[in-house]
Design an enzyme around this catalytic site. Structure first.
Site, PDB file in Angstrom:
ATOM      1  N   GLU A 190     -10.387  93.943  64.531  1.00 13.84           N
ATOM      2  CA  GLU A 190     -11.386  92.893  64.280  1.00 13.84           C
ATOM      3  C   GLU A 190     -11.741  92.157  65.569  1.00 13.84           C
ATOM      4  OE1 GLU A 190      -8.343  92.986  63.405  1.00 13.84           O
ATOM      5  OE2 GLU A 190      -7.310  91.076  63.634  1.00 13.84           O
ATOM      6  N   LYS A 191     -12.955  91.587  65.597  1.00 12.55           N
ATOM      7  CA  LYS A 191     -13.426  90.845  66.767  1.00 12.55           C
ATOM      8  C   LYS A 191     -13.161  89.364  66.582  1.00 12.55           C
ATOM      9  CE  LYS A 191     -15.857  94.436  68.347  1.00 12.55           C
ATOM     10  NZ  LYS A 191     -17.246  94.425  67.986  1.00 12.55           N
ATOM     11  N   ALA A 192     -13.429  88.587  67.666  1.00  8.80           N
ATOM     12  CA  ALA A 192     -13.077  87.160  67.672  1.00  8.80           C
ATOM     13  C   ALA A 192     -13.642  86.367  66.469  1.00  8.80           C
ATOM     14  CB  ALA A 192     -13.526  86.522  68.981  1.00  8.80           C
ATOM     15  N   GLY A 218     -13.064  98.821  68.671  1.00  7.23           N
ATOM     16  CA  GLY A 218     -12.341  97.754  67.993  1.00  7.23           C
ATOM     17  C   GLY A 218     -12.497  96.490  68.798  1.00  7.23           C
ATOM     18  N   TYR A 229     -13.892 101.830  77.543  1.00  6.52           N
ATOM     19  CA  TYR A 229     -14.909 101.747  76.471  1.00  6.52           C
ATOM     20  C   TYR A 229     -16.289 101.502  77.093  1.00  6.52           C
ATOM     21  CZ  TYR A 229     -17.449  99.428  72.611  1.00  6.52           C
ATOM     22  OH  TYR A 229     -18.396  99.046  71.681  1.00  6.52           O
ATOM     23  N   ASN A 268     -21.600  91.547  70.894  1.00 11.40           N
ATOM     24  CA  ASN A 268     -20.770  90.901  69.852  1.00 11.40           C
ATOM     25  C   ASN A 268     -21.508  90.628  68.536  1.00 11.40           C
ATOM     26  OD1 ASN A 268     -18.344  90.654  71.335  1.00 11.40           O
ATOM     27  ND2 ASN A 268     -19.250  88.950  72.467  1.00 11.40           N
ATOM     28  N   CYS A 276     -20.314  95.611  77.035  1.00  6.43           N
ATOM     29  CA  CYS A 276     -19.091  95.928  77.780  1.00  6.43           C
ATOM     30  C   CYS A 276     -19.362  96.848  78.961  1.00  6.43           C
ATOM     31  CB  CYS A 276     -18.054  96.591  76.881  1.00  6.43           C
ATOM     32  SG  CYS A 276     -17.340  95.462  75.697  1.00  6.43           S
TER      33      CYS A 276
HETATM   34  P1  NAD Z   1     -17.271 100.128  63.337  1.00  7.94           P
HETATM   35  O1  NAD Z   1     -15.980 100.542  63.958  1.00  7.94           O
HETATM   36  O2  NAD Z   1     -17.250  99.261  62.153  1.00  7.94           O
HETATM   37  O3  NAD Z   1     -18.122 101.436  62.986  1.00  7.94           O
HETATM   38  C1  NAD Z   1     -18.005 102.628  63.704  1.00  7.94           C
HETATM   39  C2  NAD Z   1     -17.800 103.741  62.684  1.00  7.94           C
HETATM   40  O4  NAD Z   1     -17.727 104.994  63.373  1.00  7.94           O
HETATM   41  C3  NAD Z   1     -16.498 103.589  61.892  1.00  7.94           C
HETATM   42  O5  NAD Z   1     -16.757 103.483  60.504  1.00  7.94           O
HETATM   43  C4  NAD Z   1     -15.737 104.864  62.214  1.00  7.94           C
HETATM   44  O6  NAD Z   1     -15.002 105.395  61.109  1.00  7.94           O
HETATM   45  C5  NAD Z   1     -16.858 105.799  62.625  1.00  7.94           C
HETATM   46  N1  NAD Z   1     -16.327 106.895  63.421  1.00  7.94           N
HETATM   47  C6  NAD Z   1     -15.457 106.795  64.466  1.00  7.94           C
HETATM   48  N2  NAD Z   1     -15.139 108.022  64.891  1.00  7.94           N
HETATM   49  C7  NAD Z   1     -15.808 108.895  64.107  1.00  7.94           C
HETATM   50  C8  NAD Z   1     -15.864 110.313  64.049  1.00  7.94           C
HETATM   51  N3  NAD Z   1     -15.160 111.075  64.897  1.00  7.94           N
HETATM   52  N4  NAD Z   1     -16.649 110.906  63.105  1.00  7.94           N
HETATM   53  C9  NAD Z   1     -17.349 110.133  62.211  1.00  7.94           C
HETATM   54  N5  NAD Z   1     -17.337 108.797  62.224  1.00  7.94           N
HETATM   55  C10 NAD Z   1     -16.573 108.187  63.162  1.00  7.94           C
HETATM   56  O7  NAD Z   1     -18.139  99.496  64.516  1.00  7.94           O
HETATM   57  P2  NAD Z   1     -19.482  98.632  64.439  1.00  7.94           P
HETATM   58  O8  NAD Z   1     -19.134  97.244  64.784  1.00  7.94           O
HETATM   59  O9  NAD Z   1     -20.230  98.924  63.196  1.00  7.94           O
HETATM   60  O10 NAD Z   1     -20.244  99.244  65.712  1.00  7.94           O
HETATM   61  C11 NAD Z   1     -21.229 100.271  65.599  1.00  7.94           C
HETATM   62  C12 NAD Z   1     -21.663 100.692  66.991  1.00  7.94           C
HETATM   63  O11 NAD Z   1     -22.149  99.570  67.724  1.00  7.94           O
HETATM   64  C13 NAD Z   1     -20.541 101.300  67.840  1.00  7.94           C
HETATM   65  O12 NAD Z   1     -21.078 102.344  68.616  1.00  7.94           O
HETATM   66  C14 NAD Z   1     -20.134 100.172  68.747  1.00  7.94           C
HETATM   67  O13 NAD Z   1     -19.579 100.640  69.956  1.00  7.94           O
HETATM   68  C15 NAD Z   1     -21.467  99.478  68.971  1.00  7.94           C
HETATM   69  N6  NAD Z   1     -21.272  98.068  69.328  1.00  7.94           N
HETATM   70  C16 NAD Z   1     -20.819  97.186  68.399  1.00  7.94           C
HETATM   71  C17 NAD Z   1     -20.629  95.857  68.752  1.00  7.94           C
HETATM   72  C18 NAD Z   1     -20.110  94.856  67.755  1.00  7.94           C
HETATM   73  O14 NAD Z   1     -19.978  93.689  68.139  1.00  7.94           O
HETATM   74  N7  NAD Z   1     -19.833  95.209  66.530  1.00  7.94           N
HETATM   75  C19 NAD Z   1     -20.915  95.432  70.068  1.00  7.94           C
HETATM   76  C20 NAD Z   1     -21.366  96.363  70.982  1.00  7.94           C
HETATM   77  C21 NAD Z   1     -21.565  97.675  70.602  1.00  7.94           C
END
Ligand code: NAD
Length: 329
Positions: free
Chosen positions: A192-194, A77, A150, A179, A121
């Protein structure tokens, strides 16, 4: 023959967009998540709802030798979720279990290419104290000292994927996302993010009022638009480079300047009020030298263009909700 892909976390922000992109490229796609995407109908050919912490479920969905597996599922998150300390045990247990399960099931099916989304992170906090000069070069990761659990889980899982390459001849690819933002992402509720939070606050603010921004607003970040993220992701996945490599923008901005950019996009007359709140490291920016030298590519879309599209989408979502509420009355 039609290529096949598995997208874990397909109900999430990046996963939902990735499924659309893989469909446009002609893949047969299976999406997996705890939930459907709340903003858009999935484009996946098959979508399985289930918990990736459950190995029996994981084995049931990793039922063939997919050409490409993208492991994006994580318990995550924005700052209000990952930096308060209240969710640490959950975040570490849930995300590590998902990664252990998915990777091992892929190995046992003789799947070679698995993409893993790590995060900026995982970089040490001591290199990100100066908002003007953060160091996020890939080789600055060690000695490790992420500022959140995290980040520690991401670091552990990066090493997990790369150890399967080393010991089992897999070809996993590891990206460190910085991000990612864009339309059809979480924009309320605490995860939600910034960029999305600022768009929501500005869209909902009355003319002449102020929006609240966490911290002194001088902390710096860079933000990557979703289409660029997917371009970097698929290029890395299909390259001979395993990573870890940054997938991010190097257009660094302070949070207050980002807030002012959103206000300008909205055309409203609104002020910024800095209040205490979780804010993470002081400075962070993507270092794109490695991705450019290994893949001959770096993201080019400006932050402003991406923010315009994101603000437009969030503003429409708020209006839709408002109209629905008025109809109910
Ligand atoms: P998001 O939270 O929208 O998507 C992650 C999904 O994983 C969610 O829909 C959630 O329901 C699902 N999930 C969580 N636990 C689960 C489980 N036990 N079984 C099945 N599904 C499960 O996040 P996102 O922004 O789409 O990020 C996707 C990936 O990218 C993540 O690994 C996140 O750590 C990484 N990431 C994202 C960002 C960013 O800025 N969005 C930055 C760095 C890394």
């Amino acid at each position: 023959m039609t290529k096949t892909a598995l997208v874990c976390g397909a109900g999430g922000f990046i996963g939902g967009h990735l499924v659309q992109r893989l469909k446009r490229e002609g893949f047969w796609v299976r999406g997996v998540d705890l939930k459907f995407n709340e903003h858009e109908q999935t484009a996946a050919d098959d979508f399985a709802i289930g918990d990736l912490r459950d190995m029996d479920f994981v084995k049931s969905i990793v039922d063939r030798r997919f050409d490409e597996v993208y492991q994006l599922a994580a318990d995550m998150g924005g700052a209000g979720y990952i930096f308060t300390g209240e969710n640490d045990a959950q975040i570490m247990h849930n995300s590590a279990t998902i990664n252990l399960n998915v990777l091992d099931a892929c190995h046992k099916r003789n799947i070679r290419r698995v993409f893993y989304s790590s995060s900026a992170c995982m970089y040490p906090e001591f290199n990100q104290l100066d908002p003007e000069n953060p160091n996020c070069a890939e080789d600055s990761a060690y000695p490790a000292n992420p500022d959140s659990e995290y980040g520690w889980e991401k670091l552990f899982s990066e090493r997990l994927y790369l150890s399967y390459n080393r010991n089992y001849g897999m070809e996993c690819r590891v990206a460190r996302y910085h991000n990612i933002f864009g339309p059809a992402g979480t924009w309320e509720g605490g995860k939600e993010k910034a960029p999305a939070a600022l768009c929501r606050k500005v869209a909902m603010a009355e003319e002449g009022s102020e929006i609240e921004v966490w911290g002194d607003g001088l902390q710096t970040r860079s933000f990557l638009y979703i289409d660029e993220c997917l371009e970097g992701t698929t290029r890395l996945m299909r390259s001979s480079f395993e990573g870890p490599v940054n997938v991010g923008s190097d257009e660094m901005i302070t949070i207050n300047d980002l807030a002012r950019m959103v206000i300008e996009i909205s055309g409203k007359n609104i002020g910024v009020n800095n209040i205490p709140g979780p804010q993470g490291v002081r400075g962070r920016n993507s270092d794109n030298r490695l991705i450019e030298s290994e893949l001959g590519w770096r993201p080019t879309r400006s932050l402003r263009q991406g923010m315009e599209l994101t603000y437009k989408w969030i503003n429409q979502e708020i209006k839709k909700r408002h109209n629905l509420l008025s109809c109910d009355k």
